[in-house]
Design a protein around this motif. Structure first.
Motif, mmCIF file in Angstrom:
data_model
loop_
_atom_site.group_PDB
_atom_site.id
_atom_site.type_symbol
_atom_site.label_atom_id
_atom_site.label_comp_id
_atom_site.label_asym_id
_atom_site.label_seq_id
_atom_site.Cartn_x
_atom_site.Cartn_y
_atom_site.Cartn_z
ATOM 1 N N UNK A 75 51.263 20.278 60.738
ATOM 2 C CA UNK A 75 50.948 20.319 59.302
ATOM 3 C C UNK A 75 50.770 21.776 58.857
ATOM 4 N N UNK A 76 50.094 22.570 59.683
ATOM 5 C CA UNK A 76 49.869 23.981 59.322
ATOM 6 C C UNK A 76 51.209 24.710 59.168
ATOM 7 N N UNK A 111 48.560 31.363 52.538
ATOM 8 C CA UNK A 111 48.068 31.451 53.922
ATOM 9 C C UNK A 111 47.594 32.872 54.229
ATOM 10 N N UNK A 112 46.327 32.980 54.522
ATOM 11 C CA UNK A 112 45.736 34.268 54.925
ATOM 12 C C UNK A 112 46.090 34.535 56.399
ATOM 13 N N UNK A 113 45.972 33.512 57.191
ATOM 14 C CA UNK A 113 46.240 33.591 58.639
ATOM 15 C C UNK A 113 46.309 32.159 59.151
ATOM 16 N N UNK A 114 46.877 32.003 60.348
ATOM 17 C CA UNK A 114 47.007 30.660 60.926
ATOM 18 C C UNK A 114 46.384 30.630 62.319
ATOM 19 N N UNK A 115 45.828 29.479 62.649
ATOM 20 C CA UNK A 115 45.409 29.227 64.035
ATOM 21 C C UNK A 115 46.122 27.953 64.475
ATOM 22 N N UNK A 134 43.723 30.698 52.085
ATOM 23 C CA UNK A 134 42.864 30.185 53.146
ATOM 24 C C UNK A 134 43.428 30.546 54.521
ATOM 25 N N UNK A 135 42.546 30.604 55.485
ATOM 26 C CA UNK A 135 42.984 30.562 56.883
ATOM 27 C C UNK A 135 43.218 29.089 57.189
ATOM 28 N N UNK A 136 44.339 28.754 57.823
ATOM 29 C CA UNK A 136 44.619 27.358 58.174
ATOM 30 C C UNK A 136 44.553 27.209 59.690
ATOM 31 N N UNK A 137 43.698 26.301 60.134
ATOM 32 C CA UNK A 137 43.556 26.001 61.559
ATOM 33 C C UNK A 137 44.061 24.578 61.772
ATOM 34 N N UNK A 138 45.003 24.376 62.674
ATOM 35 C CA UNK A 138 45.500 23.021 62.904
ATOM 36 C C UNK A 138 45.633 22.743 64.385
ATOM 37 N N UNK A 154 48.676 37.245 60.443
ATOM 38 C CA UNK A 154 48.198 37.066 61.821
ATOM 39 C C UNK A 154 48.159 35.580 62.213
ATOM 40 N N UNK A 155 48.604 35.292 63.418
ATOM 41 C CA UNK A 155 48.571 33.917 63.927
ATOM 42 C C UNK A 155 47.927 33.927 65.314
ATOM 43 N N UNK A 156 46.900 33.109 65.457
ATOM 44 C CA UNK A 156 46.258 32.945 66.758
ATOM 45 C C UNK A 156 46.726 31.620 67.359
#
Ligand code: MLT
Length: 259
Positions: free
Chosen positions: A96-97, A108-112, A85-89, A200-202
């Motif tokens: 938590x992310x 984790x596919x990517x993080x925001x 999943x993409x995790x947005x926190x 990738x992390x935004x």
């Protein structure tokens, strides 16, 4: 919807269909933080939006460490047969992310990381959180709601939006608030973790965020091997509800860049 995860009754919502985007709210909020963004992105992804333990419509538990929260959302993903999943926190959701990444990095596919910080509490801040947790248990959650309201939003935020979030915070059970405060006080520094994340992390932050200001977001961005930074103008700490159009636009662009 409800699911029993780690022995607890947890409430969650699913919006849309497509690649999974797990959205984790901050303290002492609820999944409603993500509703305006979920409505805007439901035609391109499947947003999984839990109420964390002790918040919103989910059950209260005696402890709420960042590890407890991360295990809960991992359990929810298992229930939904979702591996990656993409995790947005946002804010505590960002803590938590980062903990989710430490425990379940291959999921984790990517993080925001929105309006959050990577550093641990100083001993003074941690001690204040423990004292506040004790006060909440005797005086109720409204002391948190009253104390946080003005610093959560940009100065020009609409008063009905502020009132709605004051009510959500004040309705969070004191035991849930206290457990989360104790949990945040013991979270580790995450800068070392950020340096190891190759996905990738935004990093997103409101220009006027006074709780987790843009300086901290820039420091997180600088630590990331594959990071991007977006500053949302005219927004405070509550970017997804203060400027949902912009937040959804930026998240949409980020999701596009992953495929
Ligand atoms: C949050 O918005 O989740 C909290 O303010 C984070 C914190 O207290 O560190």
């Amino acid at each position: 919807m409800n699911a029993t995860i780690n022995g607890l009754d947890l409430y969650y919502e699913i919006h849309g269909d497509g690649p999974t985007v797990l959205c984790v709210h901050g303290f002492p909020l609820s999944g409603a933080l993500w509703t305006p963004v979920a409505e805007r992105l439901a035609d391109r992804c499947r947003l999984v939006v839990p109420d964390l333990r002790g918040h919103g419509r989910s059950a209260v538990a005696p402890t709420a460490t960042m590890g407890d929260f991360a295990d809960d959302v991992a359990g929810l993903l298992d229930t939904l047969d979702t591996q990656r999943t993409v995790v947005v926190g946002l804010s505590m959701g960002g803590y938590v992310a980062m903990e989710f990444y430490r425990r379940y990095g291959d999921r984790v596919e990517a993080l925001v990381l929105a309006d959050t910080r990577a550093e641990a509490d100083t001993p003074e801040v941690a001690a204040d959180r423990i004292k506040l947790a004790d006060r909440v248990m005797t005086e109720g959650s409204s002391i948190i709601a009253d104390g946080m309201l003005d610093i959560l939003f940009a100065p020009n935020a609409p008063s009905d939006l502020k009132k709605a979030w004051h009510d959500i915070m004040a309705a969070t059970p004191p035991a849930g608030v206290a457990a989360a405060l104790r949990g945040m006080a013991e979270r580790p520094d995450s800068f070392g973790t950020l340096r190891t994340i190759h996905q990738p992390v935004l990093v997103v932050v409101g220009e006027l965020d006074v709780i987790t200001p843009p300086t901290g977001a820039r420091a997180m961005h600088a630590a990331l091997p594959n990071g991007r930074l977006h500053i949302i103008s005219d927004a405070g700490h509550m970017t997804p509800v203060e400027n949902p159009d912009r937040f959804a636009f930026v998240l949409n662009q980020f999701l596009d860049s992953l495929s």
